[in-house]
Scaffold this motif. Structure first.
Motif: not given
Length: 750
Positions: A199, A203, A258
């Motif tokens: 995640s 991001d 996320h």
């Protein structure tokens, strides 16, 4: 190589204190894992690394030693690895970047450490133009997966720290590293169960490739934090009470999805941020259940699920039971989505502490729960064995392998049973033939049909989870090219290609001769440029595919005549477009707009930012103002792509060494063709109003317009010439204001 002769004058007093601080943090985090003699070995590794990297600094200006220290800390704190991995993390760059050899590493540490360091060391040497150093490097790294998965885990820690410190890198490097990360490292983390790392990598990719989108979502999440916490508290209040009454020991984790997953959902669903119903997930972690009592774990999770669905109405389509049948990476959890009293859908995940640790730390956590043995859960072992088998088979290009491997990483799995009840894990969409090759190559190549749940089915039949399959074979069966159309697993594809390769050699030679003769007859040059154009025209992956198609008779010689004719038509069209552009430049409407723009816009290419010949890639049609990069092609010079080009991930990941810096200057010399999509409610005079905005109000040259209507709804595409992104944005804004127009957007391709 001596660990006792560290040259400390290369480090300031403040830097020495910082190194000591980070080193102690690693030891504290690994306290429970360190046994007698381990601390001494870790200290020795630090000394060797400090000495080896003493003259090296990162782009930020910090001592390079900070990087291996941080990688070692990630290995311990976020992945859960032990002393051997700490030593390897501290030494992971010394062989690649310094004069220290693997033999010295083996002598001073151990053969195991040397083996892991070797897997972490990048490949040197030269590669063919059609090959990619990055892809070869990935392939070599993956070869270590079946022997010691710690190579991949340390590599993921290394990549995570590089992404966390990407701010100090040049924009071009940020782009290359980010796309490489999303293409291979994030999917690998996902497959190995490292969801937190996966995640964060996703991001960070978004942060550097789509900074405005990233910041926008981050701001919206931040502004809704208080209301989100209140919703979670109200949602959990009755559930907590029921769980306590049931005597279950638990704690709650509540966090938003996320940023990357929200962004993907926004892209896919084309709804605003406020329209996403499951922005956050609540995790119920059950405590105090012995890790070796699987049935108790399962019963407790279903009991908690029952309490949640008694309180709130569940969405039956969103129940995921990964406790009864874990994912291939060992992930276990119950997922459900329920409607809260506030009218908001909430995702609830239910799992035990053991399951949660495996979900957070993936592969490494399995060692903890299996007494540090190297034997893991069967599905994960099966997947790793499949990777090894695919790597060891044949000699397909690294690019082809990585593309195939990467496409399998995120794919959902199905569970298939043999006649004896053994479980096989295959990717979703797998066929009877995929299953046959998964058992053994000899069975696959002789497979003629399959009995699926007792019913005779063809080899192309797509299997469903839970099917029981028996493979039927005959001695006379031979692999066919058609098989490649319906198999989906890497293993089956690789085996079939290997089996076909030998028989294909004769067709390739014959096809080469056929093309050469036809080109001569048509008066076309038989050179690399022409062959590459033929390859692209007939949509073949490489030259051998092209030669094979003609040798086998899939394509006939007369089709090359059509190629010549289309080539001439295209050349004439291109001349017309250039004439249109020239006429437009001379028009008064262009002059009026030209005066409004400050300066002119040229494209500057390379580290020296020079004006070099280039062509604009048709796959993404960049215009001034777009974030772009240059790509050095083999036969067509430099092509300019948008950073958001659909092909960007593949180009930047597999051919990063051929990527060139490119940016627009502040001058505009010509207009650029773009396509605009729009839709809405049809009415009389709509086309006239659209044309009025484009031609009369904005004085934009329109090359073409096409509109289709159905049941009162229209969809249209308009091709126009604009100066840059600001000019385009103004046009989109004006079109949105026309009565009846609902959505307006730029099409990715012309």
């Amino acid at each position: 190589m001596s660990a006792e002769t560290v040259t400390t004058e290369y480090y300031s007093e403040q830097e020495k204190k910082e190194i000591a601080k980070r080193y102690r943090k690693i030891l504290r985090a690994a306290k429970e894992l360190i046994k007698e003699g381990d601390a001494k070995m870790i200290r020795k590794a630090l000394s060797v690394s400090m000495e080896a990297h003493k003259e090296m600094r990162r782009k930020s200006g910090e001592p390079y030693i900070y990087h291996p220290l941080e990688v070692a800390l990630i290995c311990v704190e976020e992945i859960g690895l032990g002393p051997t991995s700490i030593v390897c993390a501290l030494l992971h760059d010394v062989v690649e970047d310094t004069s220290i050899t693997l033999k010295e590493i083996e002598k001073d540490f151990s053969p195991k450490v040397a083996q892991i360091i070797d897997g972490l060391t990048k490949i040197g040497g030269s590669f063919e133009q059609t090959q990619s150093a990055q892809a070869e490097n990935f392939r070599k790294m993956l070869l270590t997966l079946s022997t010691d998965v710690r190579v991949i885990l340390i590599k993921l820690a290394d990549r995570l720290h590089n992404m966390r410190t990407l701010d100090s890198m040049a924009k071009n490097s940020q782009l290359k590293i980010s796309n490489e990360t999303i293409y291979i490292y994030a999917p690998l983390a996902h497959r190995l169960g490292l969801y937190q790392i996966k995640s964060e990598l996703e991001d960070l990719y978004l942060k550097y490739t789509h900074p405005e989108d990233f910041q926008d979502i981050q701001n919206k999440l931040s502004s809704s934090k208080t209301s989100r916490k209140r919703l979670i508290d109200n949602f959990m209040k009755p559930i907590k009470k029921r769980l306590e009454e049931a005597g279950l020991d638990f704690y709650i984790k509540g966090r938003p999805k996320h940023i990357y997953s929200i962004w993907k959902k926004l892209q896919k669903s084309n709804v605003p941020f406020e329209g996403i119903y499951d922005l956050f997930a609540i995790r119920i972690i059950l405590k105090g259940i012995p890790a070796d009592e699987k049935e108790k774990e399962k019963a407790a999770c279903w009991q908690a699920y029952s309490i949640v669905t008694d309180e709130y109405r569940p969405n039956p389509d969103r129940l995921k039971d990964w406790i009864s049948t874990p994912r291939a990476n060992g992930y276990e959890s119950l997922h459900t989505t329920v409607m809260s009293n506030a009218g908001v859908w909430v995702e609830v995940q239910i799992r035990t502490e053991r399951m949660d640790e495996i979900a957070e730390k993936g592969y490494a956590a399995h060692w903890k729960y299996k007494g540090n043995s190297t034997s893991l859960d069967k599905p994960l072992d099966q997947w790793i064995n499949q990777v090894r088998d695919t790597l060891e088979s044949g000699d397909s290009s690294a690019i082809e392998f990585i593309e195939d491997f990467q496409s399998n990483l995120y794919t959902e799995e199905i569970f298939i049973f043999t006649p004896k009840g053994d479980l096989k894990v295959l990717r979703k969409g797998a066929t009877v033939l995929d299953f046959a090759f998964d058992i053994h190559t000899e069975i696959g190549k002789k497979c003629t049909a399959g009995k699926v749940n007792g019913t005779l089915m063809p080899i192309s039949h797509v299997l469903q989870s839970g099917d029981q399959v028996e493979i039927l074979t005959t001695k006379n069966q031979k692999p066919s090219e058609d098989w490649l159309r319906f198999v989906v697993t890497s293993k089956a594809k690789a085996r079939i290609k290997d089996l076909l390769k030998e028989s294909n050699k004769g067709y390739i030679t014959e096809g080469k001769d056929i093309i050469a003769k036809k080109l001569k007859n048509l008066g076309l040059e038989n050179n690399l440029e022409t062959i590459n154009q033929l390859r692209a025209y007939f949509n073949k992956k490489d030259y051998n595919d092209l030669f094979y198609a003609f040798g086998k008779g899939h394509n006939l010689p007369d089709e090359i005549s059509r190629f010549k004719k289309d080539k001439e038509i295209l050349a004439n069209k291109q001349k017309k477009i250039e004439l249109d552009e020239k006429a437009f430049k001379d028009a008064k409407s262009f002059e009026r707009e030209y005066k409004k723009v400050q300066g002119n816009d040229t494209l500057l290419i390379g580290d020296d930012m020079q004006q070099i010949d280039y062509t604009l890639a048709r796959c993404c049609s960049p215009i001034p103002g777009d974030e772009v990069f240059g790509f050095l092609t083999i036969n067509e010079g430099i092509k300019i792509h948008r950073n958001s080009c659909p092909n960007a991930n593949q180009l930047l990941s597999n051919y990063g060494n051929r990527v060139i810096k490119a940016r627009w200057a502040s001058q505009i010399e010509k207009s650029y063709l773009v396509t605009i999509k729009l839709n809405g409610i049809d009415r009389v005079g709509l086309i006239q109003d659209i044309s009025k905005v484009i031609s009369n109000e904005l004085h934009i040259n329109m090359r073409g317009i096409s509109v289709e209507t159905f049941d009162g709804i229209f969809e249209g595409k308009i091709k126009v010439y604009v100066f840059d992104t600001k000019h385009l944005d103004e046009l989109l804004h004006r079109l949105e204001g026309i009565e009846g127009v609902s959505n307006v957007s730029r099409d990715e391709a012309i």
